[in-house]
Design a protein around this motif. Sequence first.
Motif, PDB file in Angstrom:
ATOM      1  N   ARG A   7       6.178 -21.439   9.905  1.00 12.15           N
ATOM      2  CA  ARG A   7       7.268 -20.370  10.062  1.00 12.15           C
ATOM      3  C   ARG A   7       7.357 -19.197   8.884  1.00 12.15           C
ATOM      4  NH1 ARG A   7      12.428 -23.675   9.064  1.00 12.15           N
ATOM      5  NH2 ARG A   7      10.888 -24.447   7.691  1.00 12.15           N
ATOM      6  N   MET A   8       7.795 -18.021   9.119  1.00 13.68           N
ATOM      7  CA  MET A   8       7.938 -16.905   8.368  1.00 13.68           C
ATOM      8  C   MET A   8       9.259 -15.972   8.531  1.00 13.68           C
ATOM      9  SD  MET A   8       5.101 -13.890   7.382  1.00 13.68           S
ATOM     10  CE  MET A   8       6.042 -12.666   8.605  1.00 13.68           C
ATOM     11  N   SER A   9       9.703 -15.703   7.510  1.00 12.64           N
ATOM     12  CA  SER A   9      11.158 -14.973   7.710  1.00 12.64           C
ATOM     13  C   SER A   9      10.528 -13.226   7.451  1.00 12.64           C
ATOM     14  CB  SER A   9      11.955 -15.048   6.322  1.00 12.64           C
ATOM     15  OG  SER A   9      11.394 -14.461   5.198  1.00 12.64           O
ATOM     16  N   VAL A  10      11.507 -12.547   8.002  1.00  9.56           N
ATOM     17  CA  VAL A  10      10.837 -10.996   8.169  1.00  9.56           C
ATOM     18  C   VAL A  10      10.618 -10.555   6.572  1.00  9.56           C
ATOM     19  CG1 VAL A  10      11.665  -8.585   8.711  1.00  9.56           C
ATOM     20  CG2 VAL A  10      12.165 -10.677  10.119  1.00  9.56           C
ATOM     21  N   PRO A  11       9.554 -10.101   6.473  1.00  9.74           N
ATOM     22  CA  PRO A  11       9.223  -9.921   4.968  1.00  9.74           C
ATOM     23  C   PRO A  11      10.209  -8.710   4.405  1.00  9.74           C
ATOM     24  CG  PRO A  11       7.256  -9.765   6.130  1.00  9.74           C
ATOM     25  CD  PRO A  11       8.373  -9.881   7.157  1.00  9.74           C
ATOM     26  N   THR A  12      10.565  -8.602   3.146  1.00  8.22           N
ATOM     27  CA  THR A  12      11.301  -7.745   2.545  1.00  8.22           C
ATOM     28  C   THR A  12      10.120  -6.656   1.742  1.00  8.22           C
ATOM     29  OG1 THR A  12      13.172  -9.055   2.126  1.00  8.22           O
ATOM     30  CG2 THR A  12      12.796  -7.155   0.627  1.00  8.22           C
ATOM     31  N   VAL A  13      10.168  -5.561   2.428  1.00  2.00           N
ATOM     32  CA  VAL A  13       9.234  -4.504   1.541  1.00  2.00           C
ATOM     33  C   VAL A  13       9.895  -3.542   0.883  1.00  2.00           C
ATOM     34  CG1 VAL A  13       7.200  -3.120   2.024  1.00  2.00           C
ATOM     35  CG2 VAL A  13       7.841  -5.055   3.645  1.00  2.00           C
ATOM     36  N   ASN A  14       9.286  -3.359  -0.510  1.00  4.80           N
ATOM     37  CA  ASN A  14       9.998  -2.469  -1.237  1.00  4.80           C
ATOM     38  C   ASN A  14       9.100  -1.478  -1.946  1.00  4.80           C
ATOM     39  OD1 ASN A  14      12.962  -2.722  -1.181  1.00  4.80           O
ATOM     40  ND2 ASN A  14      12.528  -4.736  -1.789  1.00  4.80           N
ATOM     41  N   PHE A  15       9.209  -0.124  -2.282  1.00  5.95           N
ATOM     42  CA  PHE A  15       8.410   0.811  -3.046  1.00  5.95           C
ATOM     43  C   PHE A  15       8.995   0.636  -4.500  1.00  5.95           C
ATOM     44  CE2 PHE A  15       7.249   5.406  -3.604  1.00  5.95           C
ATOM     45  CZ  PHE A  15       6.078   5.143  -4.307  1.00  5.95           C
ATOM     46  N   VAL A  16       8.412  -0.008  -5.502  1.00  2.00           N
ATOM     47  CA  VAL A  16       9.145  -0.058  -6.633  1.00  2.00           C
ATOM     48  C   VAL A  16       8.536   0.583  -7.935  1.00  2.00           C
ATOM     49  CG1 VAL A  16      10.317  -2.240  -5.816  1.00  2.00           C
ATOM     50  CG2 VAL A  16       8.030  -2.533  -6.969  1.00  2.00           C
ATOM     51  N   GLU A  17       8.987   0.903  -8.767  1.00  2.00           N
ATOM     52  CA  GLU A  17       8.208   1.259 -10.405  1.00  2.00           C
ATOM     53  C   GLU A  17       7.655  -0.228 -10.778  1.00  2.00           C
ATOM     54  OE1 GLU A  17       8.326   4.003 -11.996  1.00  2.00           O
ATOM     55  OE2 GLU A  17       9.726   5.184 -10.561  1.00  2.00           O
ATOM     56  N   PHE A  18       6.290   0.227 -11.023  1.00  2.00           N
ATOM     57  CA  PHE A  18       5.554  -0.837 -11.448  1.00  2.00           C
ATOM     58  C   PHE A  18       6.027  -1.530 -12.650  1.00  2.00           C
ATOM     59  CE2 PHE A  18       1.923  -3.238 -13.461  1.00  2.00           C
ATOM     60  CZ  PHE A  18       1.626  -3.730 -12.308  1.00  2.00           C
ATOM     61  N   LYS A  19       6.807  -0.964 -13.574  1.00  2.00           N
ATOM     62  CA  LYS A  19       7.255  -1.539 -14.654  1.00  2.00           C
ATOM     63  C   LYS A  19       8.541  -2.802 -14.230  1.00  2.00           C
ATOM     64  CE  LYS A  19      10.500   2.407 -15.601  1.00  2.00           C
ATOM     65  NZ  LYS A  19      11.686   1.790 -15.037  1.00  2.00           N
ATOM     66  N   GLU A  62       6.121   9.362  -0.611  1.00  2.00           N
ATOM     67  CA  GLU A  62       7.153   8.573  -0.293  1.00  2.00           C
ATOM     68  C   GLU A  62       6.785   8.387   1.319  1.00  2.00           C
ATOM     69  OE1 GLU A  62       9.686   7.032  -1.519  1.00  2.00           O
ATOM     70  OE2 GLU A  62       9.747   7.865  -3.426  1.00  2.00           O
ATOM     71  N   VAL A  63       6.469   9.436   1.957  1.00  2.00           N
ATOM     72  CA  VAL A  63       6.396   9.296   3.555  1.00  2.00           C
ATOM     73  C   VAL A  63       5.168   8.322   3.787  1.00  2.00           C
ATOM     74  CG1 VAL A  63       5.293  10.563   5.673  1.00  2.00           C
ATOM     75  CG2 VAL A  63       7.069  11.686   4.107  1.00  2.00           C
ATOM     76  N   HIS A  64       4.143   8.251   3.048  1.00  2.00           N
ATOM     77  CA  HIS A  64       2.941   7.394   3.195  1.00  2.00           C
ATOM     78  C   HIS A  64       3.421   6.179   2.886  1.00  2.00           C
ATOM     79  CE1 HIS A  64       0.342  10.957   3.741  1.00  2.00           C
ATOM     80  NE2 HIS A  64       0.201  11.158   2.410  1.00  2.00           N
ATOM     81  N   PHE A  65       4.133   5.858   1.806  1.00  2.00           N
ATOM     82  CA  PHE A  65       4.416   4.687   1.590  1.00  2.00           C
ATOM     83  C   PHE A  65       5.616   4.113   2.704  1.00  2.00           C
ATOM     84  CE2 PHE A  65       2.852   4.699  -2.775  1.00  2.00           C
ATOM     85  CZ  PHE A  65       2.493   3.288  -2.801  1.00  2.00           C
ATOM     86  N   ASP A  66       6.380   4.955   3.244  1.00  2.00           N
ATOM     87  CA  ASP A  66       7.179   4.478   4.377  1.00  2.00           C
ATOM     88  C   ASP A  66       6.299   3.927   5.398  1.00  2.00           C
ATOM     89  OD1 ASP A  66       9.419   4.935   2.903  1.00  2.00           O
ATOM     90  OD2 ASP A  66       9.787   6.916   3.811  1.00  2.00           O
ATOM     91  N   THR A  67       5.198   4.622   5.830  1.00  2.00           N
ATOM     92  CA  THR A  67       4.188   4.269   6.756  1.00  2.00           C
ATOM     93  C   THR A  67       3.592   2.910   6.314  1.00  2.00           C
ATOM     94  OG1 THR A  67       3.778   6.407   7.592  1.00  2.00           O
ATOM     95  CG2 THR A  67       2.136   4.686   8.184  1.00  2.00           C
ATOM     96  N   LEU A  68       3.271   2.748   5.267  1.00  2.00           N
ATOM     97  CA  LEU A  68       2.818   1.472   4.776  1.00  2.00           C
ATOM     98  C   LEU A  68       3.892   0.241   4.850  1.00  2.00           C
ATOM     99  CD1 LEU A  68       0.117   0.255   3.584  1.00  2.00           C
ATOM    100  CD2 LEU A  68       0.769   0.860   1.152  1.00  2.00           C
ATOM    101  N   LYS A  69       4.897   0.518   4.552  1.00  2.00           N
ATOM    102  CA  LYS A  69       6.017  -0.432   4.558  1.00  2.00           C
ATOM    103  C   LYS A  69       5.803  -1.217   6.023  1.00  2.00           C
ATOM    104  CE  LYS A  69       9.416   1.182   1.325  1.00  2.00           C
ATOM    105  NZ  LYS A  69      10.895   1.535   1.197  1.00  2.00           N
TER     106      LYS A  69
END
Length: 203
Positions: free
Chosen positions: A39-51, A9-16
Amino acid sequence: MSNESSRLEVHFDTLKEISNIGTGHAVTALSQLLQRNFRMSVPTVNFVEFKDVANFVGGPEALILAVLVNISGDMNGIVMFMVKQDSAHNLINILLGSTTNAYEDENSFSELELSTLTEVGNILVSSYLGSLAAMINKKIVPSVPQLAADMANAVLSVPAIEFGRVADKALFIESLFGTEEENVKGYFIFVPEMESFERSFKF
């Protein structure tokens, strides 16, 4: 939560945080290539279950086009750039200056349009990976891109089969970009092989 899960979770928070920058670099690379302002909006980044990924792109039966790139080197896994059919047509309009309409199936794209989408997806993914590699100071090597056009559950079955045994979660990035005339909603999915992912984040 186990210690291993906590570390991931910590690593993925960094990756976000890194992905916010990397997605911006990817769209900037496309803008420079086409010599047009995007133009680009601020990306939405989530750590999700692949399924659950298909639910984020309109459901399992949503028609999408996806560019799949395998990665190797210090980190193994896959990265996909996906667009739904209507956004794919908008992207074609921007790239080729054409005025296509959204049709009912993925076969409405010409060979030239599919080739163009493959190349653009490759540029976006490669730029994202280049930013990621530079920021974590690791070697990440992308493969030749593969284009898939099908329902979301069929497209996503490829990484599910390939990485389902070693990774059950994915980084899901949603970004809205485009010109004043056309908008494109694109999705990046990063599915790392967990052992190499953890190893890459041991600075």
